[in-house]
Design a protein around this motif. Structure first.
Motif, PDB file in Angstrom:
ATOM      1  N   GLY A  81      63.461  22.307  61.544  1.00  0.00           N
ATOM      2  CA  GLY A  81      63.694  21.331  60.223  1.00  0.00           C
ATOM      3  C   GLY A  81      62.685  21.809  59.267  1.00  0.00           C
ATOM      4  N   THR A  82      63.124  21.755  58.051  1.00  0.00           N
ATOM      5  CA  THR A  82      62.303  22.084  56.988  1.00  0.00           C
ATOM      6  C   THR A  82      62.251  21.017  55.846  1.00  0.00           C
ATOM      7  N   LEU A  83      61.066  20.619  55.566  1.00  0.00           N
ATOM      8  CA  LEU A  83      60.786  19.325  54.663  1.00  0.00           C
ATOM      9  C   LEU A  83      60.524  19.978  53.191  1.00  0.00           C
ATOM     10  N   PRO A  84      61.174  19.922  52.244  1.00  0.00           N
ATOM     11  CA  PRO A  84      60.910  20.633  51.142  1.00  0.00           C
ATOM     12  C   PRO A  84      59.844  19.917  50.301  1.00  0.00           C
ATOM     13  N   GLY A  85      59.034  20.927  49.997  1.00  0.00           N
ATOM     14  CA  GLY A  85      57.638  20.378  49.356  1.00  0.00           C
ATOM     15  C   GLY A  85      57.002  19.239  49.739  1.00  0.00           C
ATOM     16  N   ALA A  86      56.899  19.160  51.291  1.00  0.00           N
ATOM     17  CA  ALA A  86      56.337  17.910  51.657  1.00  0.00           C
ATOM     18  C   ALA A  86      55.077  17.965  51.834  1.00  0.00           C
ATOM     19  N   PHE A  87      54.243  19.088  51.532  1.00  0.00           N
ATOM     20  CA  PHE A  87      52.679  19.147  51.400  1.00  0.00           C
ATOM     21  C   PHE A  87      52.147  19.678  50.154  1.00  0.00           C
ATOM     22  N   ARG A  88      51.223  19.020  49.779  1.00  0.00           N
ATOM     23  CA  ARG A  88      50.447  19.227  48.486  1.00  0.00           C
ATOM     24  C   ARG A  88      49.445  20.372  49.080  1.00  0.00           C
ATOM     25  N   HIS A  89      49.576  21.654  48.955  1.00  0.00           N
ATOM     26  CA  HIS A  89      48.524  22.518  49.231  1.00  0.00           C
ATOM     27  C   HIS A  89      47.483  22.702  48.167  1.00  0.00           C
ATOM     28  N   PRO A  90      46.130  22.671  48.643  1.00  0.00           N
ATOM     29  CA  PRO A  90      45.100  22.837  47.631  1.00  0.00           C
ATOM     30  C   PRO A  90      45.048  23.900  46.686  1.00  0.00           C
ATOM     31  N   GLN A  91      45.726  25.107  47.207  1.00  0.00           N
ATOM     32  CA  GLN A  91      45.679  26.310  46.436  1.00  0.00           C
ATOM     33  C   GLN A  91      47.155  26.593  45.827  1.00  0.00           C
ATOM     34  N   LYS A  92      48.171  26.342  46.774  1.00  0.00           N
ATOM     35  CA  LYS A  92      49.548  26.629  46.525  1.00  0.00           C
ATOM     36  C   LYS A  92      50.363  25.588  45.674  1.00  0.00           C
ATOM     37  N   GLY A  93      49.996  24.431  45.653  1.00  0.00           N
ATOM     38  CA  GLY A  93      50.966  23.176  45.437  1.00  0.00           C
ATOM     39  C   GLY A  93      51.711  23.040  46.194  1.00  0.00           C
ATOM     40  N   TYR A  94      52.832  22.388  46.197  1.00  0.00           N
ATOM     41  CA  TYR A  94      53.742  21.749  46.951  1.00  0.00           C
ATOM     42  C   TYR A  94      54.501  22.801  47.705  1.00  0.00           C
ATOM     43  N   VAL A  95      54.194  22.805  48.841  1.00  0.00           N
ATOM     44  CA  VAL A  95      54.879  23.789  49.742  1.00  0.00           C
ATOM     45  C   VAL A  95      55.533  22.932  50.755  1.00  0.00           C
ATOM     46  N   ASP A  96      56.705  23.698  51.526  1.00  0.00           N
ATOM     47  CA  ASP A  96      57.576  23.070  52.528  1.00  0.00           C
ATOM     48  C   ASP A  96      56.520  22.906  53.705  1.00  0.00           C
ATOM     49  N   VAL A  97      57.184  21.977  54.610  1.00  0.00           N
ATOM     50  CA  VAL A  97      56.706  21.566  55.898  1.00  0.00           C
ATOM     51  C   VAL A  97      57.949  21.818  56.975  1.00  0.00           C
ATOM     52  N   TYR A  98      57.119  22.318  58.109  1.00  0.00           N
ATOM     53  CA  TYR A  98      58.310  22.619  59.036  1.00  0.00           C
ATOM     54  C   TYR A  98      58.033  21.617  60.390  1.00  0.00           C
ATOM     55  N   VAL A  99      59.279  21.270  60.826  1.00  0.00           N
ATOM     56  CA  VAL A  99      59.251  20.483  62.003  1.00  0.00           C
ATOM     57  C   VAL A  99      59.367  21.876  63.188  1.00  0.00           C
ATOM     58  N   MET A 100      58.606  21.641  64.352  1.00  0.00           N
ATOM     59  CA  MET A 100      58.759  22.618  65.318  1.00  0.00           C
ATOM     60  C   MET A 100      58.929  21.811  66.709  1.00  0.00           C
ATOM     61  N   PHE A 101      59.580  22.553  67.459  1.00  0.00           N
ATOM     62  CA  PHE A 101      60.247  21.838  68.733  1.00  0.00           C
ATOM     63  C   PHE A 101      60.364  22.904  69.778  1.00  0.00           C
ATOM     64  N   ARG A 102      60.258  22.446  71.058  1.00  0.00           N
ATOM     65  CA  ARG A 102      60.561  23.307  72.115  1.00  0.00           C
ATOM     66  C   ARG A 102      60.858  22.398  73.411  1.00  0.00           C
ATOM     67  N   SER A 103      61.516  22.669  74.215  1.00  0.00           N
ATOM     68  CA  SER A 103      62.207  21.998  75.358  1.00  0.00           C
ATOM     69  C   SER A 103      60.988  22.539  76.558  1.00  0.00           C
ATOM     70  N   LEU A 104      60.546  21.540  77.449  1.00  0.00           N
ATOM     71  CA  LEU A 104      59.646  21.971  78.254  1.00  0.00           C
ATOM     72  C   LEU A 104      60.494  21.927  79.901  1.00  0.00           C
ATOM     73  N   GLU A 105      61.603  21.876  79.587  1.00  0.00           N
ATOM     74  CA  GLU A 105      62.559  21.755  80.911  1.00  0.00           C
ATOM     75  C   GLU A 105      62.843  23.267  81.441  1.00  0.00           C
ATOM     76  N   ASP A 106      63.029  24.257  80.347  1.00  0.00           N
ATOM     77  CA  ASP A 106      63.251  25.520  81.298  1.00  0.00           C
ATOM     78  C   ASP A 106      62.041  26.068  81.786  1.00  0.00           C
ATOM     79  N   THR A 107      62.196  26.948  82.817  1.00  0.00           N
ATOM     80  CA  THR A 107      61.098  27.923  83.415  1.00  0.00           C
ATOM     81  C   THR A 107      60.536  29.034  82.254  1.00  0.00           C
ATOM     82  N   ARG A 108      59.218  29.089  82.367  1.00  0.00           N
ATOM     83  CA  ARG A 108      58.912  30.128  81.524  1.00  0.00           C
ATOM     84  C   ARG A 108      58.390  31.403  82.353  1.00  0.00           C
TER      85      ARG A 108
END
Lengths: 164, 164
Positions: free
Chosen positions: B137-164
Motif C-alpha cells: 500500500g502507498t499512502l500519499p503524502g501521509a508523513f511530514r518529513h523534516p527536510q523533504k516535506g510531505y512524503v509517501d508512506v508505505y504499508v509493508m506486509f509478509r506472510s509467515l506461513e511459507d517456509t524460507r
C-alpha cells in the motif's frame, strides 16, 4: 436525521450499537467479548471526536474521528462508523461519512485514511468509493471472517485538499 | 550481538535510543516531544513483546512485537525497530528483523505488517524487502518529513506461513 457530538448521556445507546456490531464479527477487528467500559473508553478516548446520528430522538449510528498517527503523521485523519443493525440501509452511514469529511476539514486534517476495510464488506467499500476514497493497499488474508475465513483487508484513503 | 527480551533495568537505555530516534523526526510518527514515561508505557505496553539488542553489554537497539489489530485481525503481527544512531550501519536492524520474524512465528502469528514505512527511508525499505516484505500500500503524502516535506508512506506486509 441529526448528527451531533456525543455526550455522556449517549453512552448507553452507543454501547448497544457497538456491542451489536462487534458481536457480528464481520466488519471490525475488536474482540467480540470487548467489555462495555473498554469499548466506551476507546470510543471516547481523549484524542477522539465522537458523534452520534439520531432519528426521532433515537440514536441510530455513531462515529469517531481522530488522527491516524501522532507527530509527523497527525495531518491524516482516521474514522470509524457504526450503524445500528436494525437501522441499516437508510443512508445513515453515508450521512455520517459526509459529516465526518466536513468535520475533518474543519479540524484541519489534510487527508483521511481507513486502516481496515474488510474486502467482504462490499456496501461499505462502495460507499467510501462514492465519497471519494480509493483503495491504496491490500492486506492479504488480514481478517478472519466468521463465515468466509481469511479475507483480504483494504486500506482506503482520500485527500481533503481538493474541492468537492 | 545478543538479542533478548527487555527487562526493567533496560528502560534507561531504551529511552535514550527512543528519544534520539524520535527527535530526528524522519522515521517515526511520534511527537518528538514525547515524554519518557509515555514512550516507555508504549514500548512496554501489556500486549507488547519488547526486546533489546546488545553488543559488549551495551544496548544498541530495541524492537517491539505485538498484534497489529485485535479480534479477527490479531493473527497479523506488527513490529517497530530502533537502532541507536551511533550504532547504525552494523547490521543491528537486520539481526533484530530476523529475530522478530522468528519470534512472531513462535508466537503463532500468520503474517507481519508495518503500517508506516517512510518512503524516504530507503535503507529500511531495502532491508524489509530483503527480509521478504512487499509494499502492499502507498499512502500519499501521509508523513511530514523534516527536510523533504510531505512524503509517501508505505504499508509493508509478509506472510509467515511459507517456509524460507
Amino acid at each position: 436525521m441529526n448528527i451531533r457530538p456525543a455526550v455522556e448521556q449517549d453512552r448507553d445507546a452507543i454501547w448497544n450499537i457497538f456491542h451489536e456490531v462487534v458481536a457480528a464479527g464481520d466488519t471490525y477487528a475488536f474482540d467480540p467479548q470487548t467489555l462495555r467500559e473498554e469499548a466506551l473508553a476507546y470510543w471516547f478516548r481523549a484524542d477522539t471526536h465522537t458523534y452520534i446520528a439520531e432519528q426521532e430522538k433515537k440514536i441510530v449510528g455513531t462515529y469517531i474521528l481522530r488522527a491516524n498517527q501522532g507527530g509527523a503523521g497527525s495531518h491524516v485523519a482516521n474514522a470509524a462508523f457504526m450503524v445500528a443493525p436494525n437501522a441499516q440501509g437508510q443512508g445513515i452511514g453515508r450521512a455520517m461519512g459526509e459529516h465526518c469529511l466536513s468535520e475533518a476539514r474543519r479540524l484541519g486534517f489534510r487527508a483521511m485514511q481507513f486502516n481496515l476495510v474488510i474486502s467482504a464488506n462490499e456496501s461499505a467499500i462502495r460507499l467510501w468509493q462514492q465519497l471519494g476514497f480509493k483503495i491504496v493497499g491490500t492486506l492479504p488474508g488480514a481478517f478472519r471472517h466468521p463465515q468466509k475465513g481469511y479475507v483480504d483487508v483494504y486500506v482506503m484513503f482520500r485527500s481533503l485538499e481538493d474541492t468537492r
